[in-house]
Motif scaffolding. Structure first.
Motif, PDB file in Angstrom:
ATOM      1  N   LEU A  22       9.879 -38.352  28.878  1.00  0.00           N
ATOM      2  CA  LEU A  22       9.327 -37.002  28.827  1.00  0.00           C
ATOM      3  C   LEU A  22       8.344 -36.812  27.680  1.00  0.00           C
ATOM      4  O   LEU A  22       7.237 -36.299  27.875  1.00  0.00           O
ATOM      5  CB  LEU A  22      10.454 -35.968  28.732  1.00  0.00           C
ATOM      6  N   VAL A  23       8.693 -37.246  26.494  1.00  0.00           N
ATOM      7  CA  VAL A  23       7.792 -37.089  25.340  1.00  0.00           C
ATOM      8  C   VAL A  23       6.539 -37.937  25.532  1.00  0.00           C
ATOM      9  O   VAL A  23       5.427 -37.490  25.250  1.00  0.00           O
ATOM     10  CB  VAL A  23       8.510 -37.426  24.016  1.00  0.00           C
ATOM     11  N   ASP A  24       6.694 -39.156  26.028  1.00  0.00           N
ATOM     12  CA  ASP A  24       5.529 -40.024  26.245  1.00  0.00           C
ATOM     13  C   ASP A  24       4.573 -39.432  27.281  1.00  0.00           C
ATOM     14  O   ASP A  24       3.355 -39.449  27.090  1.00  0.00           O
ATOM     15  CB  ASP A  24       5.969 -41.421  26.687  1.00  0.00           C
ATOM     16  N   VAL A  25       5.114 -38.906  28.357  1.00  0.00           N
ATOM     17  CA  VAL A  25       4.271 -38.286  29.380  1.00  0.00           C
ATOM     18  C   VAL A  25       3.585 -37.047  28.805  1.00  0.00           C
ATOM     19  O   VAL A  25       2.404 -36.814  29.040  1.00  0.00           O
ATOM     20  CB  VAL A  25       5.093 -37.934  30.635  1.00  0.00           C
ATOM     21  N   ALA A  26       4.316 -36.277  28.023  1.00  0.00           N
ATOM     22  CA  ALA A  26       3.737 -35.087  27.394  1.00  0.00           C
ATOM     23  C   ALA A  26       2.556 -35.468  26.499  1.00  0.00           C
ATOM     24  O   ALA A  26       1.501 -34.825  26.540  1.00  0.00           O
ATOM     25  CB  ALA A  26       4.799 -34.349  26.584  1.00  0.00           C
ATOM     26  N   LYS A  27       2.730 -36.497  25.695  1.00  0.00           N
ATOM     27  CA  LYS A  27       1.650 -36.935  24.804  1.00  0.00           C
ATOM     28  C   LYS A  27       0.442 -37.415  25.600  1.00  0.00           C
ATOM     29  O   LYS A  27      -0.706 -37.150  25.229  1.00  0.00           O
ATOM     30  CB  LYS A  27       2.150 -38.023  23.856  1.00  0.00           C
ATOM     31  N   GLU A  28       0.692 -38.103  26.685  1.00  0.00           N
ATOM     32  CA  GLU A  28      -0.403 -38.580  27.543  1.00  0.00           C
ATOM     33  C   GLU A  28      -1.154 -37.390  28.167  1.00  0.00           C
ATOM     34  O   GLU A  28      -2.385 -37.371  28.201  1.00  0.00           O
ATOM     35  CB  GLU A  28       0.155 -39.491  28.637  1.00  0.00           C
ATOM     36  N   LEU A  29      -0.415 -36.403  28.632  1.00  0.00           N
ATOM     37  CA  LEU A  29      -1.060 -35.214  29.189  1.00  0.00           C
ATOM     38  C   LEU A  29      -1.892 -34.494  28.134  1.00  0.00           C
ATOM     39  O   LEU A  29      -3.014 -34.067  28.401  1.00  0.00           O
ATOM     40  CB  LEU A  29      -0.005 -34.256  29.750  1.00  0.00           C
ATOM     41  N   ARG A  30      -1.332 -34.357  26.945  1.00  0.00           N
ATOM     42  CA  ARG A  30      -2.062 -33.669  25.875  1.00  0.00           C
ATOM     43  C   ARG A  30      -3.347 -34.414  25.539  1.00  0.00           C
ATOM     44  O   ARG A  30      -4.385 -33.805  25.293  1.00  0.00           O
ATOM     45  CB  ARG A  30      -1.173 -33.527  24.633  1.00  0.00           C
ATOM     46  N   GLU A  31      -3.293 -35.735  25.556  1.00  0.00           N
ATOM     47  CA  GLU A  31      -4.491 -36.532  25.278  1.00  0.00           C
ATOM     48  C   GLU A  31      -5.578 -36.261  26.312  1.00  0.00           C
ATOM     49  O   GLU A  31      -6.749 -36.142  25.972  1.00  0.00           O
ATOM     50  CB  GLU A  31      -4.121 -38.024  25.268  1.00  0.00           C
ATOM     51  N   HIS A  32      -5.184 -36.148  27.574  1.00  0.00           N
ATOM     52  CA  HIS A  32      -6.156 -35.914  28.646  1.00  0.00           C
ATOM     53  C   HIS A  32      -6.571 -34.453  28.776  1.00  0.00           C
ATOM     54  O   HIS A  32      -7.646 -34.161  29.300  1.00  0.00           O
ATOM     55  CB  HIS A  32      -5.604 -36.418  29.982  1.00  0.00           C
ATOM     56  N   TYR A  33      -5.704 -33.557  28.325  1.00  0.00           N
ATOM     57  CA  TYR A  33      -5.970 -32.117  28.450  1.00  0.00           C
ATOM     58  C   TYR A  33      -5.727 -31.435  27.106  1.00  0.00           C
ATOM     59  O   TYR A  33      -4.799 -30.637  26.954  1.00  0.00           O
ATOM     60  CB  TYR A  33      -5.085 -31.500  29.536  1.00  0.00           C
ATOM     61  N   PRO A  34      -6.583 -31.719  26.124  1.00  0.00           N
ATOM     62  CA  PRO A  34      -6.325 -31.234  24.758  1.00  0.00           C
ATOM     63  C   PRO A  34      -6.357 -29.713  24.612  1.00  0.00           C
ATOM     64  O   PRO A  34      -5.720 -29.174  23.712  1.00  0.00           O
ATOM     65  CB  PRO A  34      -7.438 -31.885  23.942  1.00  0.00           C
ATOM     66  N   ASP A  35      -7.052 -29.013  25.482  1.00  0.00           N
ATOM     67  CA  ASP A  35      -7.180 -27.565  25.343  1.00  0.00           C
ATOM     68  C   ASP A  35      -6.307 -26.773  26.323  1.00  0.00           C
ATOM     69  O   ASP A  35      -6.349 -25.542  26.335  1.00  0.00           O
ATOM     70  CB  ASP A  35      -8.646 -27.151  25.533  1.00  0.00           C
ATOM     71  N   SER A  36      -5.528 -27.478  27.126  1.00  0.00           N
ATOM     72  CA  SER A  36      -4.708 -26.794  28.131  1.00  0.00           C
ATOM     73  C   SER A  36      -3.359 -26.379  27.567  1.00  0.00           C
ATOM     74  O   SER A  36      -2.802 -27.050  26.703  1.00  0.00           O
ATOM     75  CB  SER A  36      -4.456 -27.723  29.327  1.00  0.00           C
ATOM     76  N   LYS A  37      -2.857 -25.266  28.097  1.00  0.00           N
ATOM     77  CA  LYS A  37      -1.472 -24.900  27.811  1.00  0.00           C
ATOM     78  C   LYS A  37      -0.606 -25.761  28.712  1.00  0.00           C
ATOM     79  O   LYS A  37      -0.876 -25.879  29.910  1.00  0.00           O
ATOM     80  CB  LYS A  37      -1.229 -23.427  28.089  1.00  0.00           C
ATOM     81  N   ILE A  38       0.395 -26.361  28.128  1.00  0.00           N
ATOM     82  CA  ILE A  38       1.310 -27.205  28.883  1.00  0.00           C
ATOM     83  C   ILE A  38       2.701 -26.598  28.769  1.00  0.00           C
ATOM     84  O   ILE A  38       3.188 -26.335  27.672  1.00  0.00           O
ATOM     85  CB  ILE A  38       1.280 -28.659  28.382  1.00  0.00           C
ATOM     86  N   TYR A  39       3.310 -26.374  29.927  1.00  0.00           N
ATOM     87  CA  TYR A  39       4.620 -25.754  30.008  1.00  0.00           C
ATOM     88  C   TYR A  39       5.635 -26.770  30.535  1.00  0.00           C
ATOM     89  O   TYR A  39       5.320 -27.550  31.426  1.00  0.00           O
ATOM     90  CB  TYR A  39       4.591 -24.556  30.950  1.00  0.00           C
ATOM     91  N   PHE A  40       6.829 -26.705  30.011  1.00  0.00           N
ATOM     92  CA  PHE A  40       7.924 -27.557  30.448  1.00  0.00           C
ATOM     93  C   PHE A  40       8.964 -26.689  31.134  1.00  0.00           C
ATOM     94  O   PHE A  40       9.534 -25.790  30.513  1.00  0.00           O
ATOM     95  CB  PHE A  40       8.540 -28.299  29.253  1.00  0.00           C
ATOM     96  N   ALA A  41       9.198 -26.926  32.408  1.00  0.00           N
ATOM     97  CA  ALA A  41      10.202 -26.187  33.177  1.00  0.00           C
ATOM     98  C   ALA A  41      11.544 -26.865  32.951  1.00  0.00           C
ATOM     99  O   ALA A  41      11.921 -27.798  33.652  1.00  0.00           O
ATOM    100  CB  ALA A  41       9.827 -26.170  34.655  1.00  0.00           C
ATOM    101  N   ALA A  42      12.249 -26.392  31.949  1.00  0.00           N
ATOM    102  CA  ALA A  42      13.494 -27.029  31.521  1.00  0.00           C
ATOM    103  C   ALA A  42      14.612 -26.821  32.527  1.00  0.00           C
ATOM    104  O   ALA A  42      14.656 -25.823  33.231  1.00  0.00           O
ATOM    105  CB  ALA A  42      13.926 -26.453  30.172  1.00  0.00           C
ATOM    106  N   ASP A  43      15.529 -27.774  32.552  1.00  0.00           N
ATOM    107  CA  ASP A  43      16.835 -27.533  33.151  1.00  0.00           C
ATOM    108  C   ASP A  43      17.628 -26.747  32.114  1.00  0.00           C
ATOM    109  O   ASP A  43      17.489 -26.989  30.913  1.00  0.00           O
ATOM    110  CB  ASP A  43      17.572 -28.841  33.438  1.00  0.00           C
ATOM    111  N   ASN A  44      18.436 -25.818  32.572  1.00  0.00           N
ATOM    112  CA  ASN A  44      19.277 -25.041  31.673  1.00  0.00           C
ATOM    113  C   ASN A  44      20.727 -25.437  31.940  1.00  0.00           C
ATOM    114  O   ASN A  44      21.362 -24.932  32.858  1.00  0.00           O
ATOM    115  CB  ASN A  44      19.073 -23.542  31.891  1.00  0.00           C
TER     116      ASN A  44
END
Length: 112
Positions: A22-44
Motif C-alpha cells: 500500500l505505501v509503495d503504491v501510494a508513493k508511486e501514484l504521488r510520483e506520477h500525480y504530484p498535484d492530485s489529491k489522493i484518497y484512501f478508502a480504508a477498511d474500518n
C-alpha cells in the motif's frame, strides 16, 4: 470497494490487495500525480477495535496517506454493524448513505 467507488462516485480508482504494498503504491501514484489529491478508502475494522485488537484497516490507510500527504476516507458503522468497508455501506445501507458519508468526509477534508 474499488468497483463501488468507480461506479457510484465516478472517480478514478487504484486497488491494492493486502497492506503489504500500500505505501509503495501510494508513493508511486504521488510520483506520477504530484498535484492530485489522493484518497484512501480504508477498511474500518471497528469490531476488532472494540475487542482491543486495533483497527488495522484504518491504521494501514493512515500510514499510506501520511507517507504522501494523502487523505483517508473511513466508512462509519454503528455498534453491531457487521460491515467493514465502503462496499458494505453501499450494499447494507444503500446509495444514499454511501453518498452521504462520502460527502461529509470530503467536505471535512476539503474545507467545504
Amino acid at each position: 470497494t474499488g468497483a463501488t467507488f468507480k461506479e457510484q462516485a465516478n472517480i478514478p480508482v487504484v486497488i491494492t490487495f493486502g497492506k503489504g504494498n500500500l505505501v509503495d503504491v501510494a508513493k508511486e501514484l504521488r510520483e506520477h500525480y504530484p498535484d492530485s489529491k489522493i484518497y484512501f478508502a480504508a477498511d474500518n475494522d471497528h469490531e476488532n477495535e472494540l475487542k482491543g485488537k486495533g483497527n488495522g484497516g484504518v491504521e494501514d490507510a493512515t500510514k499510506a496517506a501520511e507517507a504522501i500527504n494523502g487523505h483517508v476516507l473511513i466508512p462509519q458503522f454503528k455498534q453491531g454493524d457487521t460491515g467493514k468497508d465502503w462496499n458494505d455501506i453501499f450494499v447494507d445501507k444503500g446509495l444514499a448513505e454511501f453518498r452521504n458519508q462520502l460527502k461529509i468526509q470530503l467536505e471535512k477534508i476539503n474545507g467545504v
